[in-house]
Design a protein around this motif. Structure first.
Motif, mmCIF file in Angstrom:
data_model
loop_
_atom_site.group_PDB
_atom_site.id
_atom_site.type_symbol
_atom_site.label_atom_id
_atom_site.label_comp_id
_atom_site.label_asym_id
_atom_site.label_seq_id
_atom_site.Cartn_x
_atom_site.Cartn_y
_atom_site.Cartn_z
ATOM 1 N N SER A 172 -37.260 -39.396 -44.629
ATOM 2 C CA SER A 172 -36.693 -39.542 -43.283
ATOM 3 C C SER A 172 -35.485 -38.630 -43.088
ATOM 4 C CB SER A 172 -36.286 -40.997 -43.042
ATOM 5 O OG SER A 172 -37.410 -41.863 -43.093
ATOM 6 N N GLN A 173 -35.319 -38.160 -41.851
ATOM 7 C CA GLN A 173 -34.197 -37.279 -41.512
ATOM 8 C C GLN A 173 -33.099 -38.015 -40.753
ATOM 9 O OE1 GLN A 173 -34.198 -34.062 -42.639
ATOM 10 N NE2 GLN A 173 -36.104 -34.676 -43.650
ATOM 11 N N ASP A 174 -33.297 -39.296 -40.465
ATOM 12 C CA ASP A 174 -32.291 -40.061 -39.738
ATOM 13 C C ASP A 174 -31.603 -41.031 -40.707
ATOM 14 O OD1 ASP A 174 -34.239 -41.916 -40.207
ATOM 15 O OD2 ASP A 174 -34.660 -42.355 -38.102
ATOM 16 N N ALA A 175 -31.111 -42.150 -40.202
ATOM 17 C CA ALA A 175 -30.359 -43.102 -41.025
ATOM 18 C C ALA A 175 -31.249 -44.164 -41.668
ATOM 19 C CB ALA A 175 -29.283 -43.776 -40.175
ATOM 20 N N THR A 176 -32.541 -43.922 -41.752
ATOM 21 C CA THR A 176 -33.461 -44.916 -42.314
ATOM 22 C C THR A 176 -33.055 -45.339 -43.715
ATOM 23 O OG1 THR A 176 -35.343 -44.176 -40.981
ATOM 24 C CG2 THR A 176 -35.841 -45.297 -43.042
ATOM 25 N N MET A 177 -32.757 -44.375 -44.579
ATOM 26 C CA MET A 177 -32.429 -44.699 -45.967
ATOM 27 C C MET A 177 -31.127 -45.475 -46.065
ATOM 28 S SD MET A 177 -33.904 -44.375 -48.886
ATOM 29 C CE MET A 177 -33.342 -45.971 -49.424
ATOM 30 N N GLU A 178 -30.143 -45.124 -45.262
ATOM 31 C CA GLU A 178 -28.865 -45.828 -45.302
ATOM 32 C C GLU A 178 -29.029 -47.284 -44.860
ATOM 33 O OE1 GLU A 178 -29.339 -42.854 -44.076
ATOM 34 O OE2 GLU A 178 -28.141 -41.634 -45.479
ATOM 35 N N ILE A 179 -29.857 -47.516 -43.845
ATOM 36 C CA ILE A 179 -30.094 -48.883 -43.381
ATOM 37 C C ILE A 179 -30.804 -49.700 -44.453
ATOM 38 C CG2 ILE A 179 -31.342 -50.269 -41.681
ATOM 39 C CD1 ILE A 179 -30.863 -48.017 -39.672
ATOM 40 N N ILE A 180 -31.767 -49.101 -45.114
ATOM 41 C CA ILE A 180 -32.485 -49.814 -46.180
ATOM 42 C C ILE A 180 -31.531 -50.195 -47.309
ATOM 43 C CG2 ILE A 180 -34.275 -49.572 -47.948
ATOM 44 C CD1 ILE A 180 -35.803 -47.774 -45.993
ATOM 45 N N LYS A 181 -30.657 -49.295 -47.669
ATOM 46 C CA LYS A 181 -29.688 -49.593 -48.726
ATOM 47 C C LYS A 181 -28.742 -50.719 -48.310
ATOM 48 C CE LYS A 181 -29.638 -45.111 -51.089
ATOM 49 N NZ LYS A 181 -28.812 -43.947 -51.524
ATOM 50 N N GLU A 223 -34.397 -47.198 -35.748
ATOM 51 C CA GLU A 223 -34.272 -48.123 -34.631
ATOM 52 C C GLU A 223 -35.068 -49.405 -34.832
ATOM 53 O OE1 GLU A 223 -35.391 -46.049 -31.125
ATOM 54 O OE2 GLU A 223 -33.900 -44.462 -31.357
ATOM 55 N N SER A 224 -35.997 -49.402 -35.762
ATOM 56 C CA SER A 224 -36.892 -50.552 -35.924
ATOM 57 C C SER A 224 -36.548 -51.441 -37.109
ATOM 58 C CB SER A 224 -38.339 -50.052 -36.089
ATOM 59 O OG SER A 224 -38.734 -49.215 -35.035
ATOM 60 N N LEU A 225 -35.809 -50.937 -38.067
ATOM 61 C CA LEU A 225 -35.690 -51.629 -39.346
ATOM 62 C C LEU A 225 -35.019 -52.993 -39.250
ATOM 63 C CD1 LEU A 225 -34.881 -48.672 -41.772
ATOM 64 C CD2 LEU A 225 -37.053 -49.842 -41.408
ATOM 65 N N HIS A 226 -33.977 -53.116 -38.489
ATOM 66 C CA HIS A 226 -33.307 -54.411 -38.384
ATOM 67 C C HIS A 226 -34.213 -55.440 -37.703
ATOM 68 C CE1 HIS A 226 -29.422 -53.399 -40.059
ATOM 69 N NE2 HIS A 226 -29.351 -52.306 -39.303
ATOM 70 N N HIS A 227 -34.930 -55.016 -36.659
ATOM 71 C CA HIS A 227 -35.879 -55.913 -36.000
ATOM 72 C C HIS A 227 -36.971 -56.340 -36.988
ATOM 73 C CE1 HIS A 227 -34.141 -55.111 -32.053
ATOM 74 N NE2 HIS A 227 -34.174 -53.813 -32.340
ATOM 75 N N LEU A 228 -37.460 -55.372 -37.750
ATOM 76 C CA LEU A 228 -38.502 -55.672 -38.729
ATOM 77 C C LEU A 228 -38.007 -56.661 -39.778
ATOM 78 C CD1 LEU A 228 -41.210 -55.123 -40.200
ATOM 79 C CD2 LEU A 228 -40.122 -53.138 -41.260
ATOM 80 N N TYR A 229 -36.825 -56.421 -40.306
ATOM 81 C CA TYR A 229 -36.286 -57.293 -41.351
ATOM 82 C C TYR A 229 -36.127 -58.728 -40.841
ATOM 83 C CZ TYR A 229 -32.888 -59.273 -44.599
ATOM 84 O OH TYR A 229 -32.237 -60.096 -45.490
ATOM 85 N N PHE A 249 -40.848 -63.264 -52.514
ATOM 86 C CA PHE A 249 -41.201 -62.081 -51.736
ATOM 87 C C PHE A 249 -40.369 -60.880 -52.156
ATOM 88 C CE2 PHE A 249 -43.117 -65.189 -48.941
ATOM 89 C CZ PHE A 249 -44.221 -64.518 -48.435
ATOM 90 N N GLU A 250 -41.025 -59.734 -52.104
ATOM 91 C CA GLU A 250 -40.364 -58.445 -52.289
ATOM 92 C C GLU A 250 -40.645 -57.605 -51.046
ATOM 93 O OE1 GLU A 250 -40.379 -54.605 -55.358
ATOM 94 O OE2 GLU A 250 -42.229 -55.742 -55.013
ATOM 95 N N PHE A 251 -39.600 -57.146 -50.378
ATOM 96 C CA PHE A 251 -39.739 -56.243 -49.240
ATOM 97 C C PHE A 251 -39.533 -54.826 -49.761
ATOM 98 C CE2 PHE A 251 -37.745 -59.848 -46.511
ATOM 99 C CZ PHE A 251 -38.922 -60.577 -46.623
ATOM 100 N N LEU A 252 -40.628 -54.123 -49.994
ATOM 101 C CA LEU A 252 -40.561 -52.802 -50.614
ATOM 102 C C LEU A 252 -40.707 -51.715 -49.551
ATOM 103 C CD1 LEU A 252 -40.483 -50.949 -53.095
ATOM 104 C CD2 LEU A 252 -42.963 -51.256 -53.327
ATOM 105 N N PHE A 253 -39.613 -51.025 -49.258
ATOM 106 C CA PHE A 253 -39.621 -49.923 -48.307
ATOM 107 C C PHE A 253 -39.860 -48.612 -49.070
ATOM 108 C CE2 PHE A 253 -37.177 -53.213 -46.231
ATOM 109 C CZ PHE A 253 -37.549 -53.117 -44.892
ATOM 110 N N VAL A 254 -40.738 -47.782 -48.527
ATOM 111 C CA VAL A 254 -40.959 -46.440 -49.073
ATOM 112 C C VAL A 254 -40.462 -45.445 -48.042
ATOM 113 C CG1 VAL A 254 -42.620 -44.782 -49.976
ATOM 114 C CG2 VAL A 254 -42.961 -47.232 -50.386
ATOM 115 N N ASN A 255 -39.319 -44.823 -48.325
ATOM 116 C CA ASN A 255 -38.751 -43.848 -47.405
ATOM 117 C C ASN A 255 -39.426 -42.501 -47.612
ATOM 118 O OD1 ASN A 255 -36.942 -42.652 -45.526
ATOM 119 N ND2 ASN A 255 -35.749 -41.856 -47.248
ATOM 120 N N ASP A 256 -40.197 -42.092 -46.609
ATOM 121 C CA ASP A 256 -41.020 -40.889 -46.732
ATOM 122 C C ASP A 256 -40.276 -39.667 -46.199
ATOM 123 O OD1 ASP A 256 -43.217 -39.292 -47.252
ATOM 124 O OD2 ASP A 256 -44.239 -39.806 -45.384
#
Length: 326
Positions: A45-54, A15-21, A36-43
């Motif tokens: 996650s059980q939701d759609a976090t990884m799909e949004i990052i991709k 829910e936060s990733l688009h706002h953050l980006y 700049f490099e925006f480096l996300f570390v997906n720890d």
């Protein structure tokens, strides 16, 4: 052109990733002379976090990601980010936007002035309960008094680190990690900036009181042996008074005699001393457990994927994937 990596550990933050980006783009728009490099570390996650990052990576080449093989915890996610960060400086930022990205230009300004660690200190903590604020303040005060390393109070992971600070922390491969203390332990030239912490933009905090208590134990046992010293002093003190009480009992029995009565006081003394012993054994056990975990020498984490590359192995120094070796 200097490169700056913004390191973002993320666990169930869909829910936060688009706002953050979007706020990252706005905050870095005036810093066009930096890459700049925006480096996300997906720890794990059980939701759609990884799909949004991709999806973000597909439309913006500045976005990179490290996908851990499971949930290892934020402390381990940060060291994974340090291992993969490419920047001359690394800014650690929470995905929930409690730490405002708008402070990034100010951090970069002080970095250019020669500071190696520009850390953000919370002036206020909106969105947190009175209990959490009180316990956090108490913890920092106790840790500062016990630790031989100066610990910054009301300071989290939100900071800019020069590359030499990052390389120093990368050398610390402890499995029981308290990174906030490591920032202080490595030293270097530090600069404090103040900010008002915002409430989470969405979702619920992953840090319940149980996890916060575990983190507090990590902080105490990682940077001070004061509890062991305290347990020794407590044992000496109790033994001293127990010895005096024993002398008094012997004297009273010889001088005045003693009836069978006294069972309650005897049991009270036994239970009190037994309780002290269990507390001391528990403190020793905490340290012994950490020694046990460190002696196993397991890797800190495993990577499932790094920027579309399935990682085969990772030993802390070298990344090996199906597509390339570097």
């Amino acid at each position: 052109m200097k490169q700056i990596t913004i390191l973002i550990p993320a666990y169930n933050e869909e829910e936060s990733l688009h706002h953050l980006y979007n706020r990252l783009l706005e905050s870095t728009s005036d810093l066009s002379h930096y890459a700049f490099e925006f480096l996300f570390v997906n720890d794990g996650s059980q939701d759609a976090t990884m799909e949004i990052i991709k999806d973000l990576r597909k439309k913006d080449e500045k976005v990179s990601y490290v996908d851990l093989s499971r949930n290892f915890g934020k402390e381990t996610a940060m060291i994974a980010g340090f291992d993969y960060a490419k920047g001359d400086a690394v800014i650690i930022l929470d995905a929930d936007l409690q730490d405002p990205p708008e402070l990034i230009p100010e951090m970069v300004k002080y970095w250019e002035q020669g500071y190696d660690d520009v850390y953000a200190k919370r002036r206020s903590r909106r969105g947190e309960t009175i209990m959490k604020k009180a316990t956090a303040g108490l913890f920092y005060k106790l840790l500062k008094r016990m630790s031989q390393v100066p610990i910054q109070e009301n300071t989290g992971d939100f900071r800019l680190l020069d590359r030499r600070c990052v390389e120093a922390i990368r050398q610390i491969r402890e499995t029981q990690r308290y990174t906030k203390g490591m920032f202080s332990w490595v030293g270097y030239h530090k600069k404090e900036i103040l900010f008002d912490r915002d409430p989470r933009i969405s979702g619920e905090t992953k840090w319940n009181y149980g996890k916060l208590f575990d983190l507090a134990i990590e902080g105490v046992t990682s940077f001070t042996t004061a509890p062991l010293r305290f347990s020794s002093l407590m044992g000496i003190t109790v033994s001293f008074f127990a010895f005096l009480y024993m002398i008094w009992i012997i004297f009273k029995t010889i001088a005045f005699g003693e009836s069978v009565a006294g069972y309650p006081s005897l049991m009270s003394v036994i239970l009190f001393i037994g309780g002290i012993q269990l507390i001391v054994l528990g403190i020793i056990g905490e340290y012994l457990g950490r020694v046990f975990n460190e002696t196993k020498n397991r890797p800190l984490y495993f990577i499932h994927e790094y920027n579309e590359e399935r990682v085969m192995n990772f030993n802390g120094q070298k990344r090996v994937s199906q597509n390339n070796n570097d």
